[in-house]
Enzyme design. Sequence first.
Site, PDB file in Angstrom:
ATOM      1  CE  LYS A 106      -0.103  -1.420   4.557  1.00 41.91           C
ATOM      2  NZ  LYS A 106      -0.196  -2.816   4.750  1.00 41.91           N
ATOM      3  CD  GLU A 130      -9.289  -7.537  -3.543  1.00 41.36           C
ATOM      4  OE1 GLU A 130      -9.895  -7.554  -4.614  1.00 41.36           O
ATOM      5  OE2 GLU A 130      -9.572  -6.738  -2.623  1.00 41.36           O
ATOM      6  N   GLY A 135      -6.405  -6.117   3.648  1.00 41.48           N
ATOM      7  CA  GLY A 135      -5.895  -7.494   3.695  1.00 41.48           C
ATOM      8  C   GLY A 135      -6.717  -8.525   2.933  1.00 41.48           C
ATOM      9  CB  ILE A 137     -11.780  -7.383   3.160  1.00 41.51           C
ATOM     10  CG1 ILE A 137     -11.762  -7.680   4.651  1.00 41.51           C
ATOM     11  CG2 ILE A 137     -13.173  -6.994   2.693  1.00 41.51           C
ATOM     12  CD1 ILE A 137     -12.147  -6.476   5.512  1.00 41.51           C
ATOM     13  CD  GLU A 191       5.478  -3.645  12.159  1.00 38.70           C
ATOM     14  OE1 GLU A 191       6.638  -3.932  12.483  1.00 38.70           O
ATOM     15  OE2 GLU A 191       4.802  -4.310  11.362  1.00 38.70           O
ATOM     16  CE  LYS A 206      -4.098  -1.083   5.150  1.00 37.75           C
ATOM     17  NZ  LYS A 206      -4.219  -1.599   6.525  1.00 37.75           N
ATOM     18  N   GLY A 310      -2.622 -10.289   8.594  1.00 42.68           N
ATOM     19  CA  GLY A 310      -2.311 -11.687   8.916  1.00 42.68           C
ATOM     20  C   GLY A 310      -1.687 -12.337   7.702  1.00 42.68           C
TER      21      GLY A 310
END
Length: 451
Positions: A106, A130, A135, A137, A191, A206, A310
């Site tokens: 991104k 995508e 992530g 979705i 992080e 995003k 994830g």
Amino acid sequence: MTDYRRLRVALLGAGAVGSQVAALLRQHGDELADRAGARLELVGIAVRDPDAPRDTELPRELMTTDPEPLLVGSDIVIELMGGIEPARTQLLTAISAGADVVTANKALLATHGPELFDAADQVGASVYYEAAAAGAIPIIRPLRDSLAGDRVQRIMGIVNGTTNYILDRMDREGADFADVLADAQRLGYAEADPTADVEGYDAAQKAAILASLAFHTAVPLDAVHREGITHIDKQMMDAARSAGFVIKLLAVCERLVGAAEDGGDAISVRVYPALVDREHPLASVHGANNAVFVQAEAAGNLMFYGAGAGGVQTASAVLGDVVSAARRHIAGGVGVGESTRANLPVVPIGQMTTRYQITLEVNDQPGVLATVAGLLSEGRVSIATVEQTPMGDADTLAVPTGEAAYRGTGTSRLVIGTHTAREQDLSETVERLASSGVVERVVSVLRVEGD
Ligand code: NDP
Ligand code: HSE
């Protein structure tokens, strides 16, 4: 077994996502071949350290520190390194060599997307991404393909799982920001340096990607208004809850009909913590989940929900792109291409209009409410609701008598809900309130979204 044509697939990066992509490509090879119409042959995996431990078992002979042969000799190149360089240069090299590329990056797309799309256009290749927003979705393909015949009016997304996890626990458990952030870091959501998440940078990237697609406009990252959640505290959460709201970090991408200088449509793209009505579908998005609420002219309201991050979850979205790329490669013809034909202007935040909730601590004295109401009126901010609560421990708040009854008990909390107001009017008015002498503290100013 069907004798499929072979497509050479190269992977750049084998970290949290890349290692899962490599494993799934190998585990589900036959199924993927049936779906893609081609056998997807993983020909190499470029990393920094080929001997580093991986989340999945990967053949050592595929690992390399030299990406060049992969970039020029592959049909599909999957970039899962992250960051701007060398990802940008390597993808441009792969595209100019005729490869279709798949990326979840991104940061790269939000800053160099048009450069990659132009390069792909020139050679008839495609860029698939995508996994770059929300992530696992599916949201890029719905915006690009499923809603291609509709007109998107607004997108409201919870697109950062870390901040949703933090705000959700603050809301549901009354937990403190710092404590929940530490838990988010321990659980691997955030992080060690959480800035990109908690200051809204990740969500802003995003938002730029989603708005560009939805409104057929190249939205630069610096046109996205961004605020983070580090100032959200327990008092703000309590005030939101008692007014029937929950606080969510939202990416809002909105079409503003007739708002451009020439009378045409404009857009607004913004990321900030906002109040969402507890009845709104986005209010029930808990934990580290993501959701994207899309309002389209004909389709109405659509909600996309699931894991926004994830390794294996994100790998699902990446592999969907790989199958699409393979099908396109087999079919031939020009690539998907990005549409920026609308080229709508982005309205600065100061011109935006929304509803607000202003929480103030005021001296509880005669005329204070009148002064506050007067300043709001002068600032063209119309009051919709007012709630005043005396501050302090309820048990120790004696009913005042005599002179004290006239003066009031000390300090009160004033929660003011406004009608729709212009951002610039609102912020100037809040500045005047803060220096008015009757306001001890501006506790919070939050926008209300989701009407
Ligand atoms: P990781 O940091 O886990 O992995 C990065 C991988 O890239 C590592 O294998 C690393 O090699 C390799 N790499 C990094 N720089 C170089 C370089 N200069 N040359 C060669 N190899 C390099 O990242 P993630 O898997 O988490 O993320 C990958 C991408 O996916 C990012 O763009 C991220 O934003 C995006 N994404 C990630 C999500 C997630 O949940 N993790 C969700 C959605 C998107 P080595 O292992 O040898 O150091
Ligand atoms: N750090 C992101 C999040 C995941 O918390 O949602 C990758 O975009």
